[in-house]
Design a protein around this motif. Sequence first.
Motif, PDB file in Angstrom:
ATOM      1  N   THR A   1      -1.732  -1.338  -4.388  1.00 55.25           N
ATOM      2  CA  THR A   1      -2.847  -0.397  -4.473  1.00 55.25           C
ATOM      3  C   THR A   1      -2.466   0.717  -5.457  1.00 55.25           C
TER       4      THR A   1
ATOM      5  N   SER B   1      -2.319   3.742  -4.843  1.00 58.44           N
ATOM      6  CA  SER B   1      -1.386   4.641  -4.132  1.00 58.44           C
ATOM      7  C   SER B   1       0.025   4.064  -4.117  1.00 58.44           C
ATOM      8  N   ALA B   2       0.153   2.757  -3.921  1.00 55.98           N
ATOM      9  CA  ALA B   2       1.490   2.141  -3.925  1.00 55.98           C
ATOM     10  C   ALA B   2       2.171   2.373  -5.277  1.00 55.98           C
TER      11      ALA B   2
ATOM     12  N   ALA C   1       3.552   0.755   8.385  1.00 56.23           N
ATOM     13  CA  ALA C   1       4.576   1.754   8.037  1.00 56.23           C
ATOM     14  C   ALA C   1       3.905   3.108   7.962  1.00 56.23           C
TER      15      ALA C   1
ATOM     16  N   MET D   1       0.411   9.012  13.192  1.00 58.78           N
ATOM     17  CA  MET D   1      -0.589   8.147  12.535  1.00 58.78           C
ATOM     18  C   MET D   1      -0.607   6.771  13.195  1.00 58.78           C
TER      19      MET D   1
ATOM     20  N   SER E   1       0.839  -1.190   0.000  1.00 63.64           N
ATOM     21  CA  SER E   1       0.000   0.000   0.000  1.00 63.64           C
ATOM     22  C   SER E   1       0.878   1.246   0.000  1.00 63.64           C
ATOM     23  N   GLY E   2       0.238   2.399  -0.111  1.00 66.10           N
ATOM     24  CA  GLY E   2       0.929   3.622  -0.514  1.00 66.10           C
ATOM     25  C   GLY E   2       1.768   4.323   0.515  1.00 66.10           C
ATOM     26  N   SER E   3       2.979   3.841   0.695  1.00 68.68           N
ATOM     27  CA  SER E   3       3.934   4.442   1.628  1.00 68.68           C
ATOM     28  C   SER E   3       5.272   4.634   0.924  1.00 68.68           C
ATOM     29  N   ILE E   4       6.013   5.599   1.418  1.00 65.79           N
ATOM     30  CA  ILE E   4       7.380   5.812   0.920  1.00 65.79           C
ATOM     31  C   ILE E   4       8.211   4.539   1.092  1.00 65.79           C
TER      32      ILE E   4
ATOM     33  N   PHE F   1       4.439   5.222  -5.826  1.00 69.34           N
ATOM     34  CA  PHE F   1       5.781   5.172  -5.241  1.00 69.34           C
ATOM     35  C   PHE F   1       6.724   4.272  -6.027  1.00 69.34           C
TER      36      PHE F   1
ATOM     37  N   THR G   1      -0.330   0.765   5.160  1.00 73.37           N
ATOM     38  CA  THR G   1      -0.608   2.156   5.547  1.00 73.37           C
ATOM     39  C   THR G   1      -1.691   2.207   6.628  1.00 73.37           C
ATOM     40  N   ALA G   2      -1.807   3.379   7.254  1.00 74.12           N
ATOM     41  CA  ALA G   2      -2.898   3.607   8.204  1.00 74.12           C
ATOM     42  C   ALA G   2      -4.235   3.387   7.510  1.00 74.12           C
ATOM     43  N   ASN G   3      -4.345   3.933   6.312  1.00 73.45           N
ATOM     44  CA  ASN G   3      -5.578   3.774   5.538  1.00 73.45           C
ATOM     45  C   ASN G   3      -5.888   2.293   5.320  1.00 73.45           C
ATOM     46  N   MET G   4      -4.869   1.533   4.938  1.00 74.56           N
ATOM     47  CA  MET G   4      -5.062   0.103   4.676  1.00 74.56           C
ATOM     48  C   MET G   4      -5.517  -0.621   5.941  1.00 74.56           C
TER      49      MET G   4
END
Length: 188
Positions: A42, A44-45, A126, A131, A15-18, A48, A91-94
């Motif tokens: 995702t 978002s991922a 992560a 968060m 998922s969408g994290s650095i 990156f 991610t937090a969202n995930m």
Amino acid sequence: MPTATRKPRLLFLLSGSIACYKACFAISKLVQAGIEVRTVATPSALQFIGKATLEGLTGQPVASDLWESGKAMDHINLARWADLALVAPATANMLNRLSAGLADDLVGSLFLAWEIQKKPWWVAPAMNVAMFNHPLTQASLQKLSGLGVRVLPTGEGALACGEEGAGRLLEPEQLVMHVLAELGPKIA
Ligand SMILES: Cc1cc2nc3c(=O)[nH]c(=O)nc-3n(C[C@H](O)[C@H](O)[C@H](O)COP(=O)(O)O)c2cc1C
């Protein structure tokens, strides 16, 4: 679980994290260790890292869109295929979405199609320390844990946001160590 006639199968979900770049290192090492890895990223991922990176590392197409023509049953087929699922980075969202049982995207549908009592589903959080410590995130982690999801620890230290604290994705070597301990050494 893997048998002596085939390689262990890992579904690696990003998922969408650095920290997606760290996941790529882990995927590379796991493939080299003889694990068959398929990836789900995702949208978002994919901001990156590119699909080409994941496909190049695994030799397999990357799943991302629940509605992609020709892959409409991936949310069931990938859940049947894998021995272990690892969401890294999560991610937090995930985490909040998984804990709510939302199934309007590929990862959420896969999670609900996954027989959690029979096969392990892991998350490796992560995110920024605030968060991570947020009561909603912590409540989601607790809920997921209570459902049988294994929550891997986070590292402490410098975060991409410039802050310090919990929420750092485990290092690639640590992710690899956990997966190999679960799926065993190369068997094919
Ligand atoms: C540069 C950047 C870095 C981000 N890093 C993280 C992160 O490490 N952890 C996190 O929870 N969210 C992070 N986000 C926010 C998520 O990408 C955002 O919540 C996104 O909707 C997550 O979608 P997904 O969970 O479907 O992949 C970041 C956003 C940006 C723009």
